[in-house]
Design a protein around this motif. Structure first.
Motif, PDB file in Angstrom:
ATOM      1  N   GLN A   1      -8.235  11.438   5.645  1.00  0.00           N
ATOM      2  CA  GLN A   1      -8.472  11.043   7.034  1.00  0.00           C
ATOM      3  C   GLN A   1      -9.342   9.793   7.051  1.00  0.00           C
ATOM      4  OE1 GLN A   1      -8.786  14.442   9.969  1.00  0.00           O
ATOM      5  NE2 GLN A   1      -9.594  15.440   8.153  1.00  0.00           N
ATOM      6  N   ILE A   2      -8.839   8.752   7.716  1.00  0.00           N
ATOM      7  CA  ILE A   2      -9.554   7.479   7.761  1.00  0.00           C
ATOM      8  C   ILE A   2      -9.874   7.151   9.215  1.00  0.00           C
ATOM      9  CG2 ILE A   2      -9.365   5.003   7.303  1.00  0.00           C
ATOM     10  CD1 ILE A   2      -7.622   5.650   4.935  1.00  0.00           C
ATOM     11  N   GLY A   3     -11.136   6.897   9.487  1.00  0.00           N
ATOM     12  CA  GLY A   3     -11.563   6.603  10.850  1.00  0.00           C
ATOM     13  C   GLY A   3     -11.121   5.222  11.307  1.00  0.00           C
ATOM     14  N   VAL A   4     -11.444   4.903  12.556  1.00  0.00           N
ATOM     15  CA  VAL A   4     -11.019   3.628  13.137  1.00  0.00           C
ATOM     16  C   VAL A   4     -11.777   2.463  12.513  1.00  0.00           C
ATOM     17  CG1 VAL A   4     -10.395   4.695  15.329  1.00  0.00           C
ATOM     18  CG2 VAL A   4     -12.700   3.761  15.023  1.00  0.00           C
ATOM     19  N   GLY A   5     -11.126   1.298  12.520  1.00  0.00           N
ATOM     20  CA  GLY A   5     -11.792   0.062  12.126  1.00  0.00           C
ATOM     21  C   GLY A   5     -12.173  -0.034  10.671  1.00  0.00           C
ATOM     22  N   VAL A   6     -11.441   0.605   9.778  1.00  0.00           N
ATOM     23  CA  VAL A   6     -11.774   0.570   8.354  1.00  0.00           C
ATOM     24  C   VAL A   6     -11.121  -0.635   7.685  1.00  0.00           C
ATOM     25  CG1 VAL A   6     -11.435   1.785   6.143  1.00  0.00           C
ATOM     26  CG2 VAL A   6     -12.157   3.053   8.174  1.00  0.00           C
ATOM     27  N   ARG A   7     -11.850  -1.242   6.725  1.00  0.00           N
ATOM     28  CA  ARG A   7     -11.334  -2.358   5.928  1.00  0.00           C
ATOM     29  C   ARG A   7     -11.363  -1.946   4.462  1.00  0.00           C
ATOM     30  NH1 ARG A   7     -10.803  -3.211  10.662  1.00  0.00           N
ATOM     31  NH2 ARG A   7     -11.345  -5.113  11.815  1.00  0.00           N
ATOM     32  N   THR A   8     -10.312  -2.319   3.704  1.00  0.00           N
ATOM     33  CA  THR A   8     -10.287  -1.983   2.278  1.00  0.00           C
ATOM     34  C   THR A   8     -10.026  -3.233   1.447  1.00  0.00           C
ATOM     35  OG1 THR A   8      -7.902  -1.476   2.295  1.00  0.00           O
ATOM     36  CG2 THR A   8      -9.427   0.345   2.741  1.00  0.00           C
ATOM     37  N   MET A   9     -10.719  -3.343   0.321  1.00  0.00           N
ATOM     38  CA  MET A   9     -10.508  -4.426  -0.622  1.00  0.00           C
ATOM     39  C   MET A   9      -9.276  -4.118  -1.482  1.00  0.00           C
ATOM     40  SD  MET A   9     -12.793  -6.673   0.064  1.00  0.00           S
ATOM     41  CE  MET A   9     -12.579  -6.185   1.775  1.00  0.00           C
ATOM     42  N   PRO A  10      -8.746  -5.108  -2.217  1.00  0.00           N
ATOM     43  CA  PRO A  10      -7.528  -4.886  -3.008  1.00  0.00           C
ATOM     44  C   PRO A  10      -7.701  -3.788  -4.068  1.00  0.00           C
ATOM     45  CG  PRO A  10      -7.963  -7.228  -2.784  1.00  0.00           C
ATOM     46  CD  PRO A  10      -9.168  -6.526  -2.261  1.00  0.00           C
TER      47      PRO A  10
ATOM     48  N   ARG B   1      -0.667  -8.640  -8.751  1.00  0.00           N
ATOM     49  CA  ARG B   1      -1.525  -9.591  -8.050  1.00  0.00           C
ATOM     50  C   ARG B   1      -1.534  -9.323  -6.550  1.00  0.00           C
ATOM     51  NH1 ARG B   1      -3.133 -13.733 -11.399  1.00  0.00           N
ATOM     52  NH2 ARG B   1      -2.052 -13.772 -13.405  1.00  0.00           N
ATOM     53  N   GLN B   2      -0.718  -8.361  -6.118  1.00  0.00           N
ATOM     54  CA  GLN B   2      -0.703  -7.920  -4.730  1.00  0.00           C
ATOM     55  C   GLN B   2      -0.736  -6.395  -4.717  1.00  0.00           C
ATOM     56  OE1 GLN B   2       1.988 -11.541  -2.736  1.00  0.00           O
ATOM     57  NE2 GLN B   2       2.731  -9.450  -2.719  1.00  0.00           N
ATOM     58  N   LEU B   3      -1.847  -5.830  -4.279  1.00  0.00           N
ATOM     59  CA  LEU B   3      -1.987  -4.373  -4.187  1.00  0.00           C
ATOM     60  C   LEU B   3      -3.047  -4.064  -3.146  1.00  0.00           C
ATOM     61  CD1 LEU B   3      -1.202  -1.562  -5.232  1.00  0.00           C
ATOM     62  CD2 LEU B   3      -3.017  -1.789  -6.949  1.00  0.00           C
ATOM     63  N   GLY B   4      -2.650  -3.297  -2.141  1.00  0.00           N
ATOM     64  CA  GLY B   4      -3.572  -2.939  -1.073  1.00  0.00           C
ATOM     65  C   GLY B   4      -4.330  -1.662  -1.377  1.00  0.00           C
ATOM     66  N   VAL B   5      -4.124  -0.641  -0.558  1.00  0.00           N
ATOM     67  CA  VAL B   5      -4.845   0.621  -0.707  1.00  0.00           C
ATOM     68  C   VAL B   5      -3.849   1.742  -1.038  1.00  0.00           C
ATOM     69  CG1 VAL B   5      -4.674   1.251   1.751  1.00  0.00           C
ATOM     70  CG2 VAL B   5      -6.568   2.140   0.369  1.00  0.00           C
ATOM     71  N   ILE B   6      -4.306   2.716  -1.802  1.00  0.00           N
ATOM     72  CA  ILE B   6      -3.516   3.912  -2.076  1.00  0.00           C
ATOM     73  C   ILE B   6      -4.300   5.099  -1.534  1.00  0.00           C
ATOM     74  CG2 ILE B   6      -2.482   5.380  -3.839  1.00  0.00           C
ATOM     75  CD1 ILE B   6      -2.110   2.847  -5.526  1.00  0.00           C
ATOM     76  N   VAL B   7      -3.744   5.733  -0.513  1.00  0.00           N
ATOM     77  CA  VAL B   7      -4.428   6.813   0.205  1.00  0.00           C
ATOM     78  C   VAL B   7      -3.811   8.141  -0.210  1.00  0.00           C
ATOM     79  CG1 VAL B   7      -4.990   7.744   2.471  1.00  0.00           C
ATOM     80  CG2 VAL B   7      -4.861   5.264   2.151  1.00  0.00           C
ATOM     81  N   GLY B   8      -4.639   9.083  -0.657  1.00  0.00           N
ATOM     82  CA  GLY B   8      -4.158  10.387  -1.096  1.00  0.00           C
ATOM     83  C   GLY B   8      -3.669  11.249   0.062  1.00  0.00           C
TER      84      GLY B   8
ATOM     85  N   ASN C   1      -4.853  -7.310   0.260  1.00  0.00           N
ATOM     86  CA  ASN C   1      -3.915  -7.046  -0.835  1.00  0.00           C
ATOM     87  C   ASN C   1      -3.917  -8.117  -1.920  1.00  0.00           C
ATOM     88  OD1 ASN C   1      -2.746  -8.949   0.927  1.00  0.00           O
ATOM     89  ND2 ASN C   1      -0.673  -8.380   0.305  1.00  0.00           N
ATOM     90  N   LYS C   2      -4.806  -9.124  -1.799  1.00  0.00           N
ATOM     91  CA  LYS C   2      -4.920 -10.156  -2.826  1.00  0.00           C
ATOM     92  C   LYS C   2      -6.392 -10.464  -3.074  1.00  0.00           C
ATOM     93  CE  LYS C   2      -0.637 -12.534  -1.473  1.00  0.00           C
ATOM     94  NZ  LYS C   2      -0.075 -13.828  -0.994  1.00  0.00           N
ATOM     95  N   ARG C   3      -6.729 -10.742  -4.335  1.00  0.00           N
ATOM     96  CA  ARG C   3      -8.067 -11.228  -4.636  1.00  0.00           C
ATOM     97  C   ARG C   3      -8.220 -12.656  -4.135  1.00  0.00           C
ATOM     98  NH1 ARG C   3      -9.623  -9.691 -10.776  1.00  0.00           N
ATOM     99  NH2 ARG C   3     -10.098 -11.922 -10.664  1.00  0.00           N
ATOM    100  N   ILE C   4      -9.441 -13.051  -3.854  1.00  0.00           N
ATOM    101  CA  ILE C   4      -9.692 -14.412  -3.386  1.00  0.00           C
ATOM    102  C   ILE C   4      -9.226 -15.435  -4.420  1.00  0.00           C
ATOM    103  CG2 ILE C   4     -11.510 -16.079  -2.831  1.00  0.00           C
ATOM    104  CD1 ILE C   4     -13.014 -13.826  -1.453  1.00  0.00           C
ATOM    105  N   ASP C   5      -9.413 -15.113  -5.723  1.00  0.00           N
ATOM    106  CA  ASP C   5      -8.998 -16.046  -6.778  1.00  0.00           C
ATOM    107  C   ASP C   5      -7.541 -15.837  -7.182  1.00  0.00           C
ATOM    108  OD1 ASP C   5      -9.065 -13.668  -8.171  1.00  0.00           O
ATOM    109  OD2 ASP C   5     -10.536 -14.318  -9.656  1.00  0.00           O
ATOM    110  N   ARG C   6      -6.848 -14.900  -6.487  1.00  0.00           N
ATOM    111  CA  ARG C   6      -5.435 -14.597  -6.733  1.00  0.00           C
ATOM    112  C   ARG C   6      -5.187 -14.071  -8.142  1.00  0.00           C
ATOM    113  NH1 ARG C   6      -6.037 -14.958  -1.921  1.00  0.00           N
ATOM    114  NH2 ARG C   6      -4.557 -15.935  -0.475  1.00  0.00           N
TER     115      ARG C   6
ATOM    116  N   SER D   1       0.821  -1.206   0.000  1.00  0.00           N
ATOM    117  CA  SER D   1       0.000   0.000   0.000  1.00  0.00           C
ATOM    118  C   SER D   1       0.858   1.260   0.000  1.00  0.00           C
ATOM    119  CB  SER D   1      -0.924   0.011   1.223  1.00  0.00           C
ATOM    120  OG  SER D   1      -1.830  -1.074   1.187  1.00  0.00           O
ATOM    121  N   ILE D   2       0.204   2.384  -0.291  1.00  0.00           N
ATOM    122  CA  ILE D   2       0.850   3.699  -0.250  1.00  0.00           C
ATOM    123  C   ILE D   2      -0.031   4.625   0.570  1.00  0.00           C
ATOM    124  CG2 ILE D   2       1.688   5.668  -1.591  1.00  0.00           C
ATOM    125  CD1 ILE D   2       1.935   3.682  -3.998  1.00  0.00           C
ATOM    126  N   ILE D   3       0.543   5.203   1.604  1.00  0.00           N
ATOM    127  CA  ILE D   3      -0.188   6.170   2.441  1.00  0.00           C
ATOM    128  C   ILE D   3       0.383   7.550   2.150  1.00  0.00           C
ATOM    129  CG2 ILE D   3      -0.888   6.788   4.769  1.00  0.00           C
ATOM    130  CD1 ILE D   3      -1.850   3.998   3.864  1.00  0.00           C
ATOM    131  N   GLY D   4      -0.463   8.467   1.691  1.00  0.00           N
ATOM    132  CA  GLY D   4      -0.017   9.771   1.223  1.00  0.00           C
ATOM    133  C   GLY D   4       0.489  10.692   2.326  1.00  0.00           C
TER     134      GLY D   4
END
Length: 412
Positions: free
Chosen positions: A383-392, A372-379, A350-355, A334-337
């Motif tokens: 500001q991201i609150g607590v307990g957040v989940r992100t898909m690939p 095939r591995q990529l998490g989140v890119i945050v600008g 950071n991975k799809r279920i089917d890879r 991932s990249i955090i801005g």
């Protein structure tokens, strides 16, 4: 980042600074940086000019008033530094080219090659997607390697450039890259070319028809910064290039910290603080004034200056840019801005279920990331609150706000 993408700091140094440093190592003496008025006052430029003020390398900033492509940038140089048009040759290269000195010197060797006398040289490389690039028409057949691993650089004359040819209509699979050594006759051709965003490419195409232009075809293309996730490729190159593990004398590293550089060097910069029971696996970079909290696990990642990685955070193959804060979570590929604020408990998938290969939506259409591995890119400043989940492959816009407990499966 604020300003040009070459101002991004990675591994404690901007791309532009790395580019200039590499040119300096090859003993180039005059560098002209073309930028707009706002970039002229950017700290990255101020620091660069200060660094080279008393060296043999002379840096001149040229302001491009109304940027309309690379042709306009070169004409701005010719207008403000007219003597340059009398030089036999001049080089043009992207400001985020890490090995700029090596690339320019290779192109110079093409100019002086006795078997292929040439007035101009361009850098090129093969591509599997020629319809997305400017593709060279070549004189003769290109040599074919038995496997990609066996490929060697070669020199071949060019006769034209075809911009983004239709699939199946490509003159070759060789794309042109942002690196050139051009003779002084190019100035006249450019001056007489209609002024638009693609005047440089038009002038270069005309030059290929009128004069001898050779391509130095490398086995692999230079890294690109077209998309944000391309930064991860640059990061890997930069971290692997670190010479050895070093800990600055002013850094404070707790006795219980584990420094594992068996897979690559680790650099801990000045005033960094690594707290109890943290583990760092190389290659990695911990920047100036960075704080890493208790029990955190940093793997193959870079944390830039003034950033905070709080307790119980696992960071994997990721980039935390200057001034960002994260804590208690799992952040992978991932990249955090810059100056982004991440609440506790961020978990990145950071991975799809089917890879399979990860795609993300840009300008209304799905774009292949080639990863095939990529998490989140945050600008920046998001500001991201607590307990957040992100898909690939999720992209979060600069200065946006994500509510606590959100599960993001779309860009925002």
């Amino acid at each position: 980042t604020n300003g040009h993408k070459s101002f991004i700091e990675l591994g404690g140094q901007t791309f532009l600074a790395r580019c200039i440093e590499d040119l300096s190592k090859k003993d180039y003496s005059d560098v002209y940086i073309v930028l707009n008025q706002s970039s002229l006052e950017h700290p990255a430029i101020t620091q660069l000019l200060e660094t080279y003020k008393t060296t043999a390398l002379q840096i001149t900033c040229v302001v491009q008033e109304n940027p309309t492509g690379m042709g306009d940038a070169l004409l701005a140089v010719a207008k403000q530094i007219p003597d340059i048009t009398q030089e036999e040759y001049f080089g043009v290269i992207g400001a985020y080219t890490l090995n700029a000195g090596l690339v320019v010197s290779e192109l110079e060797s093409v100019i002086y090659n006795q078997d292929n006398p040439s007035s101009h040289a361009v850098l090129a490389a093969p591509t599997k997607e020629p319809w997305n690039y400017g593709i060279l028409e070549l004189a003769g057949e290109s040599p074919q390697a038995a496997t990609p691993e066996d490929a060697e650089p070669y020199i071949q004359q060019t006769t034209a450039i075809v911009e983004k040819p239709k699939a199946g209509k490509e003159p070759s699979n060789i794309k042109i890259q942002l690196a050139y050594v051009l003779g002084k006759s190019f100035w006249q051709t450019l001056t007489h070319t209609a002024k638009d965003q693609y005047s440089f490419e038009t002038a270069l195409n005309q030059t290929m028809k009128d004069e001898s232009v050779y391509a130095w075809v490398a086995p692999k293309s230079l890294p690109s910064l077209k998309y944000a996730w391309n930064l991860l490729r640059f990061q890997k190159t930069i971290l692997q290039a670190q010479e050895k593990t070093t800990i600055h004398p002013t850094a404070r590293v707790a006795d219980s910290v584990i420094i594992d550089d068996s897979t690559g060097p680790i650099v801990i910069d000045e005033q960094a603080q690594i707290s109890d029971f943290a583990k760092i696996t190389g290659p990695a970079y911990i920047g100036k004034n960075v704080f890493v909290g208790d029990y955190s696990f940093i793997r193959q990642s870079s944390i830039e200056k003034d950033a905070t990685v709080g307790a119980n955070t696992e960071l994997v193959r990721s980039v935390i840019l200057a001034g960002a804060t994260v804590h208690f979570g799992y952040i992978a590929d991932s990249i955090i801005g810059e100056q982004a604020k991440i609440g506790a408990g961020l978990i990145t998938a950071n991975k799809r279920i089917d890879r399979g290969e990860i795609r993300t939506k840009l300008k209304g259409s799905m774009t292949e990331t080639g990863k095939r591995q990529l998490g989140v890119i945050v600008g920046n400043k998001a500001q991201i609150g607590v307990g957040v989940r992100t898909m690939p492959g999720i992209l979060i816009s600069p200065e946006s706000t994500i509510l606590p407990g959100s599960v993001l499966d779309k860009n925002t």
